[in-house]
Design a protein around this motif. Structure first.
Motif: not given
Length: 124
Positions: A17-18, A21, A47, A76-77, A80-81, A104
């Motif tokens: 995911l990181a 992004v 992220v 943190s998720c 990010v969302e 996410v």
């Protein structure tokens, strides 16, 4: 209690995911700066926090400490969302970035599940 972080599927997904992004933000850097100047930095920090906190927590010796770091990763998720959703809504990121929202959510669900397992083991 210390876990090998390389064996955690949630960490693998969080790192993917990181990376996704980061690549997205690099491709759309000018639009992000124009539309939402501070969002790019905030989004990348949030992220990055997800896999970093999972890895750090895995190295801790107590279930409570690991759980704390998973809580931070989950928060943190959430961040990010919302940041991705806002960036897409204002056109700073393209709608083709919407599948990242599902990623996410998947990472967050995995982290919540792991946290529940860690906590239940700690009380046994």
């Amino acid at each position: 209690m210390t876990q090998n972080p390389d064996r955690l599927q949630v960490l693998t997904k969080a790192k993917q995911l990181a990376i996704s992004v980061h690549l997205l933000c690099d491709r759309h850097q000018s639009a992000l700066k124009r539309q939402m100047p501070t969002l790019r930095t905030q989004l990348l920090r949030a992220v990055d926090s997800v896999p970093l906190n999972i890895a750090e927590g895995a190295g801790k010796g107590s279930p409570a400490s690991f759980s704390y770091h998973l809580d931070v990763a989950i928060g943190s998720c959430n961040e990010v969302e919302v940041q991705l959703d806002l960036a897409i809504a204002v056109g700073a990121l393209p709608t083709t970035a919407k599948p990242l929202l599902a990623q996410v959510v998947e990472v967050r669900r995995m982290a919540i599940g792991l946290r529940k397992r860690i906590l239940s083991r700690g009380t046994e």
